[in-house]
Design a protein around this motif. Structure first.
Motif, PDB file in Angstrom:
ATOM      1  N   GLN A  19       1.402  -1.679   0.240  1.00  0.00           N
ATOM      2  CA  GLN A  19      -0.093  -0.410   0.426  1.00  0.00           C
ATOM      3  C   GLN A  19       0.660   0.797  -0.158  1.00  0.00           C
ATOM      4  O   GLN A  19       1.959   1.570   0.130  1.00  0.00           O
ATOM      5  CB  GLN A  19      -1.188   0.194   1.233  1.00  0.00           C
ATOM      6  CG  GLN A  19      -2.031  -0.982   1.275  1.00  0.00           C
ATOM      7  CD  GLN A  19      -2.846  -0.386   2.372  1.00  0.00           C
ATOM      8  OE1 GLN A  19      -2.395  -0.586   3.861  1.00  0.00           O
ATOM      9  NE2 GLN A  19      -4.196  -0.918   2.128  1.00  0.00           N
ATOM     10  N   TYR A  40       0.856   5.494   0.919  1.00  0.00           N
ATOM     11  CA  TYR A  40       0.236   6.263   1.538  1.00  0.00           C
ATOM     12  C   TYR A  40      -0.711   7.351   0.818  1.00  0.00           C
ATOM     13  O   TYR A  40      -1.954   7.454   1.060  1.00  0.00           O
ATOM     14  CB  TYR A  40       0.632   7.485   2.029  1.00  0.00           C
ATOM     15  CG  TYR A  40      -0.025   8.020   3.167  1.00  0.00           C
ATOM     16  CD1 TYR A  40      -0.013   8.382   3.765  1.00  0.00           C
ATOM     17  CD2 TYR A  40      -0.265  10.044   2.092  1.00  0.00           C
ATOM     18  CE1 TYR A  40      -1.365   9.105   5.148  1.00  0.00           C
ATOM     19  CE2 TYR A  40      -0.778  11.511   3.126  1.00  0.00           C
ATOM     20  CZ  TYR A  40      -0.940  10.683   4.699  1.00  0.00           C
ATOM     21  OH  TYR A  40      -1.431  11.565   5.091  1.00  0.00           O
ATOM     22  N   ASP A  47      -2.433   5.757  -1.901  1.00  0.00           N
ATOM     23  CA  ASP A  47      -4.078   5.211  -2.032  1.00  0.00           C
ATOM     24  C   ASP A  47      -4.679   5.420  -0.945  1.00  0.00           C
ATOM     25  O   ASP A  47      -5.690   4.939  -1.692  1.00  0.00           O
ATOM     26  CB  ASP A  47      -3.386   3.890  -1.623  1.00  0.00           C
ATOM     27  CG  ASP A  47      -2.936   3.452  -2.328  1.00  0.00           C
ATOM     28  OD1 ASP A  47      -2.357   4.270  -3.856  1.00  0.00           O
ATOM     29  OD2 ASP A  47      -2.016   2.420  -1.919  1.00  0.00           O
ATOM     30  N   ASN A  48      -4.799   6.443   0.483  1.00  0.00           N
ATOM     31  CA  ASN A  48      -6.011   6.643   0.677  1.00  0.00           C
ATOM     32  C   ASN A  48      -6.817   8.118   0.297  1.00  0.00           C
ATOM     33  O   ASN A  48      -8.090   8.690   0.776  1.00  0.00           O
ATOM     34  CB  ASN A  48      -5.374   7.445   1.877  1.00  0.00           C
ATOM     35  CG  ASN A  48      -4.811   6.764   3.440  1.00  0.00           C
ATOM     36  OD1 ASN A  48      -5.037   5.169   3.325  1.00  0.00           O
ATOM     37  ND2 ASN A  48      -3.850   6.685   4.132  1.00  0.00           N
ATOM     38  N   PHE A  49      -5.869   8.281  -0.490  1.00  0.00           N
ATOM     39  CA  PHE A  49      -7.020   9.771  -1.284  1.00  0.00           C
ATOM     40  C   PHE A  49      -6.719   9.853  -2.704  1.00  0.00           C
ATOM     41  O   PHE A  49      -7.626  11.007  -3.275  1.00  0.00           O
ATOM     42  CB  PHE A  49      -5.860  11.491  -1.298  1.00  0.00           C
ATOM     43  CG  PHE A  49      -5.736  11.571  -0.030  1.00  0.00           C
ATOM     44  CD1 PHE A  49      -6.431  12.512   1.201  1.00  0.00           C
ATOM     45  CD2 PHE A  49      -4.419  10.787   0.763  1.00  0.00           C
ATOM     46  CE1 PHE A  49      -6.127  12.352   2.496  1.00  0.00           C
ATOM     47  CE2 PHE A  49      -3.371  11.540   1.545  1.00  0.00           C
ATOM     48  CZ  PHE A  49      -4.217  11.871   2.723  1.00  0.00           C
ATOM     49  N   ARG A  50      -7.408   8.094  -2.971  1.00  0.00           N
ATOM     50  CA  ARG A  50      -8.432   8.409  -4.088  1.00  0.00           C
ATOM     51  C   ARG A  50      -9.475   7.482  -4.750  1.00  0.00           C
ATOM     52  O   ARG A  50     -10.183   7.107  -3.643  1.00  0.00           O
ATOM     53  CB  ARG A  50      -7.523   6.852  -4.772  1.00  0.00           C
ATOM     54  CG  ARG A  50      -5.463   7.167  -5.650  1.00  0.00           C
ATOM     55  CD  ARG A  50      -5.164   5.707  -6.288  1.00  0.00           C
ATOM     56  NE  ARG A  50      -4.143   6.725  -6.248  1.00  0.00           N
ATOM     57  CZ  ARG A  50      -2.607   6.070  -6.694  1.00  0.00           C
ATOM     58  NH1 ARG A  50      -2.857   4.708  -6.584  1.00  0.00           N
ATOM     59  NH2 ARG A  50      -1.662   6.782  -6.628  1.00  0.00           N
TER      60      ARG A  50
END
Length: 92
Positions: free
Chosen positions: A85, A87, A89-92
């Motif tokens: 993962q 970081y 990826d939290n905002f996609r």
């Protein structure tokens, strides 16, 4: 006497993999645990359940069990899966 042989799992609280290459032979309980009437702690008269033997590999643990006439079951180690993962990826 019956026992189980398994590979020591990784500690979930730490990221290190120390001692995960060891194999453990544990004896299964021969009698049920019961609560102590005075203190309420659980216990039993089975002292073999307290024994935990460590071995460098699975074959050494199996050889020990065969030499001493212990019926042992080998539990396979689950495959390690890595979840990659980022970081971002939290905002996609």
């Amino acid at each position: 006497m019956s026992a189980r042989i398994y590979q020591r799992p990784k500690n979930a609280m730490q990221s290190g993999r120390a001692l995960t290459d060891q194999w453990i032979l544990e004896f299964e309980q021969s009698e049920a645990r019961r609560p102590d009437p005075l203190m309420g702690w659980t216990g039993s008269g089975d002292t073999q359940a307290q024994v935990r033997l460590t071995f460098p590999d699975k074959d050494a643990a199996k050889a020990y069990a065969e030499k001493h006439g212990i019926a042992a079951r080998v539990h396979a180690t689950p495959p390690k899966s890595l979840k990659l993962q980022a970081y971002a990826d939290n905002f996609r």
